[in-house]
Write an enzyme that holds these catalytic residues in place. Structure first.
Site, PDB file in Angstrom:
ATOM      1  N   ASP A 103       0.822  -1.221   0.000  1.00  0.00           N
ATOM      2  CA  ASP A 103       0.000   0.000   0.000  1.00  0.00           C
ATOM      3  C   ASP A 103       0.854   1.268   0.000  1.00  0.00           C
ATOM      4  OD1 ASP A 103      -2.165  -1.659   0.168  1.00  0.00           O
ATOM      5  OD2 ASP A 103      -2.482  -1.381   2.318  1.00  0.00           O
TER       6      ASP A 103
HETATM    7  P1  NDP Z   1       0.817  -3.947   3.074  1.00  0.00           P
HETATM    8  O1  NDP Z   1      -0.030  -4.561   4.112  1.00  0.00           O
HETATM    9  O2  NDP Z   1       0.204  -2.993   2.136  1.00  0.00           O
HETATM   10  O3  NDP Z   1       1.488  -5.085   2.165  1.00  0.00           O
HETATM   11  C1  NDP Z   1       2.306  -6.028   2.724  1.00  0.00           C
HETATM   12  C2  NDP Z   1       2.698  -6.995   1.636  1.00  0.00           C
HETATM   13  O4  NDP Z   1       3.662  -7.864   2.218  1.00  0.00           O
HETATM   14  C3  NDP Z   1       1.559  -7.866   1.155  1.00  0.00           C
HETATM   15  O5  NDP Z   1       1.076  -7.435  -0.088  1.00  0.00           O
HETATM   16  C4  NDP Z   1       2.150  -9.282   1.105  1.00  0.00           C
HETATM   17  O6  NDP Z   1       2.077  -9.788  -0.203  1.00  0.00           O
HETATM   18  C5  NDP Z   1       3.602  -9.076   1.502  1.00  0.00           C
HETATM   19  N1  NDP Z   1       4.083 -10.148   2.383  1.00  0.00           N
HETATM   20  C6  NDP Z   1       3.467 -10.728   3.429  1.00  0.00           C
HETATM   21  N2  NDP Z   1       4.218 -11.683   3.948  1.00  0.00           N
HETATM   22  C7  NDP Z   1       5.367 -11.717   3.225  1.00  0.00           C
HETATM   23  C8  NDP Z   1       6.541 -12.493   3.263  1.00  0.00           C
HETATM   24  N3  NDP Z   1       6.711 -13.471   4.176  1.00  0.00           N
HETATM   25  N4  NDP Z   1       7.511 -12.245   2.364  1.00  0.00           N
HETATM   26  C9  NDP Z   1       7.350 -11.297   1.413  1.00  0.00           C
HETATM   27  N5  NDP Z   1       6.255 -10.528   1.333  1.00  0.00           N
HETATM   28  C10 NDP Z   1       5.265 -10.734   2.216  1.00  0.00           C
HETATM   29  O7  NDP Z   1       2.077  -3.307   3.833  1.00  0.00           O
HETATM   30  P2  NDP Z   1       2.694  -1.851   3.802  1.00  0.00           P
HETATM   31  O8  NDP Z   1       3.752  -1.873   4.836  1.00  0.00           O
HETATM   32  O9  NDP Z   1       3.021  -1.456   2.405  1.00  0.00           O
HETATM   33  O10 NDP Z   1       1.530  -0.895   4.239  1.00  0.00           O
HETATM   34  C11 NDP Z   1       1.021  -0.914   5.539  1.00  0.00           C
HETATM   35  C12 NDP Z   1      -0.488  -0.942   5.495  1.00  0.00           C
HETATM   36  O11 NDP Z   1      -0.950  -1.254   6.789  1.00  0.00           O
HETATM   37  C13 NDP Z   1      -1.090   0.380   5.085  1.00  0.00           C
HETATM   38  O12 NDP Z   1      -2.300   0.163   4.404  1.00  0.00           O
HETATM   39  C14 NDP Z   1      -1.373   1.027   6.442  1.00  0.00           C
HETATM   40  O13 NDP Z   1      -2.409   1.965   6.360  1.00  0.00           O
HETATM   41  C15 NDP Z   1      -1.790  -0.188   7.242  1.00  0.00           C
HETATM   42  N6  NDP Z   1      -1.569  -0.116   8.665  1.00  0.00           N
HETATM   43  C16 NDP Z   1      -0.518   0.585   9.170  1.00  0.00           C
HETATM   44  C17 NDP Z   1      -0.298   0.620  10.514  1.00  0.00           C
HETATM   45  C18 NDP Z   1       0.837   1.408  11.065  1.00  0.00           C
HETATM   46  O14 NDP Z   1       0.660   2.083  12.058  1.00  0.00           O
HETATM   47  N7  NDP Z   1       2.010   1.294  10.474  1.00  0.00           N
HETATM   48  C19 NDP Z   1      -1.128  -0.156  11.417  1.00  0.00           C
HETATM   49  C20 NDP Z   1      -2.144  -0.977  10.769  1.00  0.00           C
HETATM   50  C21 NDP Z   1      -2.354  -0.906   9.433  1.00  0.00           C
HETATM   51  P3  NDP Z   1       2.128 -11.376  -0.464  1.00  0.00           P
HETATM   52  O15 NDP Z   1       1.037 -11.965   0.345  1.00  0.00           O
HETATM   53  O16 NDP Z   1       1.944 -11.506  -1.932  1.00  0.00           O
HETATM   54  O17 NDP Z   1       3.479 -11.848  -0.016  1.00  0.00           O
END
Ligand code: NDP
Length: 461
Positions: A384
């Site tokens: 994101d």
């Molecule tokens: P995202 O949640 O947008 O994306 C994380 C990505 O990590 C997924 O698309 C997933 O894809 C990938 N992933 C998961 N596990 C693994 C793994 N083992 N190895 C490689 N990739 C992996 O994360 P961002 O950090 O970009 O964004 C944070 C989001 O969370 C934002 O929407 C924010 O608003 C929200 N948020 C933020 C908080 C904060 O305070 N920081 C708290 C709560 C929510 P795949 O499954 O294909 O691997």
């Protein structure tokens, strides 16, 4: 312990709390900040326990053991990725404690309550009760034991605000006449209900901002408790908590492009995690050896960590990648988005744990102008926070959210396991950008393979 000594101890604790917040605001001093906060609490708790007004230690000890029996496993066993819901639970417990103290004070002292004390008890119980149920709901949504999607209906804000107004009006009646004890349970029930109703319309994606806001409410409830039982350190700690929670909510709202007015009125639940509509275009994939070849020729590489790095616990490998590139004369910078991961400062904590130098970490505003100069941007498990839809697609749930401009780098490498969306549940056109190469796999394994390629070629030189 004399009362004067207790007050001096409280003053010391208060100063330590202020220093803790000051130091926590910068990564190099954050550890010192945590220690200052812990010592401050120890001083405050010990001074309170030694106060002459403590009648017996029996129940205090039972409470201490019961609390430790819950708190220690929570601290040790809950993974970093589940921190937001764990923090929400802590707010729930803290707020419940404040509400219970307020309830006990009311029944012990009524009808001989001054207007000031009754007001303080009223605020304490209303905020404590609504924070208790609100935080439980927030934890449930984040843990996905409750549905994450926002549930809204017509007139919802009116009903919610009416319930809060009714609770506050009854507190007003009690301030005028504390002997109307029958009204007090109604205040409690209305406040508990408001906490639930406040969270129902809010989607999972906005929960972190809400948790920070609930933190602020819990702090204010604690400050009100300080007024109710005449305890200065509670007033100081509660006010600091209330103010810092509020500021953090505002900062997070900005980072996630939510207007703070919407946060306060819970109307931002309208932001639904829209079903992924799919993005058009061919996906280019690459293997770590191809990517390593490109990295060797780079001058500036910007690494963008995200939630996936936390899930994979890939921070140590990422540090090794940065070292391996550094040894090849490549300049490496880390781009930290304010809401990357699942809690504020999540990426800073993980990278500090892996001893990545603070001078390599750059906030979004500092690093965004550097992307056009970068040869490669490596996105490690972020989604994101690098989604160009936030800039280009009006109507997208994240439209307007400031993002890292990785698409301005010459080449983008995205390391994740699949094309699955991130937290906001939306597709990412970055993955089909002709500049992007997707390197599918677990972040730790892929970054490990990159390190191996880079160091192997070094060994063979
Ligand atoms: P995202 O949640 O947008 O994306 C994380 C990505 O990590 C997924 O698309 C997933 O894809 C990938 N992933 C998961 N596990 C693994 C793994 N083992 N190895 C490689 N990739 C992996 O994360 P961002 O950090 O970009 O964004 C944070 C989001 O969370 C934002 O929407 C924010 O608003 C929200 N948020 C933020 C908080 C904060 O305070 N920081 C708290 C709560 C929510 P795949 O499954 O294909 O691997």
């Amino acid at each position: 312990m004399s009362e004067q000594a207790v007050q001096i101890a409280y003053l010391v604790a208060g100063v330590l709390f202020v220093l803790a917040l000051r130091w926590l605001s910068s990564p190099p001093t954050a550890r010192r900040g945590v220690a200052a906060g812990e010592i401050g609490f120890l001083v405050a708790v010990v001074a309170t326990l030694l106060r002459s007004e403590v009648v017996t230690y029996e129940w205090i000890l039972i409470g201490l053991f019961a609390g430790s029996a819950i708190g220690v496993p929570l601290g040790l066993l809950v993974p970093m990725t589940a921190m937001p819901q764990r923090i929400a639970l802590s707010h729930a417990f803290g707020a419940l404690a404040a509400a219970l103290v307020g309830i006990a004070e009311f029944y012990l002292r009524t009808p001989h309550l001054s207007k000031v004390t009754m007001t303080a008890i009223g605020v304490e119980v209303v905020l404590g009760a609504l924070t208790f149920t609100g935080s439980l709901m927030a934890a449930g949504k984040l843990q996905e034991v409750l549905p994450q999607r926002p549930i809204t209906w017509r007139g919802q804000n009116f009903v919610n605000l009416s319930i809060l107004a009714a609770a506050l009006a009854l507190v007003g009646v009690l301030v005028a006449d504390p002997s109307q004890t029958a009204l007090f349970p109604v205040v409690i029930v209305l406040s508990l209900a408001f906490g639930v109703l406040l969270i129902i319309p809010i989607g999972g994606a906005d929960m972190p901002t809400v948790i920070s806001l609930l933190n602020s409410y819990a702090g204010l409830s604690g400050a009100a408790m300080g007024f109710a039982i005449d305890n200065k350190i509670l007033i100081v700690a509660g006010a600091l908590d209330g103010a810092s929670g509020l500021l953090l909510s505002i900062i997070m709202s900005r980072a996630m492009n939510r207007s703070f007015r919407n946060v306060l009125f819970g109307a931002f639940g309208k932001v639904q995690a829209q079903a992924a509509e799919g993005v058009d275009g061919a996906v280019q994939t690459a293997e770590p050896d191809e990517a390593a070849e490109l990295l060797k020729m780079a001058r500036l590489v910007i690494i963008v960590p995200g939630y996936g790095m936390a899930v994979a616990q890939a921070q140590y490998m990422v540090r090794q990648l940065s070292d391996a590139l550094g040894e090849k004369g490549v300049e490496v910078k880390f781009a930290i988005h304010p809401v990357a991961g699942r809690m504020p400062g999540h990426m800073n904590v993980l990278l500090a744990e892996a001893n990545v130098g603070y001078d390599q970490l750059f906030d979004m505003d500092q690093i965004n102008p550097e992307f056009p100069r970068a040869d490669v941007a490596i996105v490690v498990g972020a989604n994101d926070v690098v989604n160009p839809a936030a800039k280009n697609t009006p109507g997208s749930p994240i439209y307007g959210m400031p993002v890292l401009n990785v698409d301005q780098a010459q080449t983008v490498m995205v390391i994740k396991r699949s094309m699955a969306p991130g937290f906001a549940g939306i597709d990412n056109e970055l993955f089909v950008n002709p500049k992007t190469m997707m390197i599918f796999g677990d972040a730790k394994a892929v970054v490990g393979a990159l390190v191996e390629e880079l160091t192997r070629s070094r060994a063979s030189l």
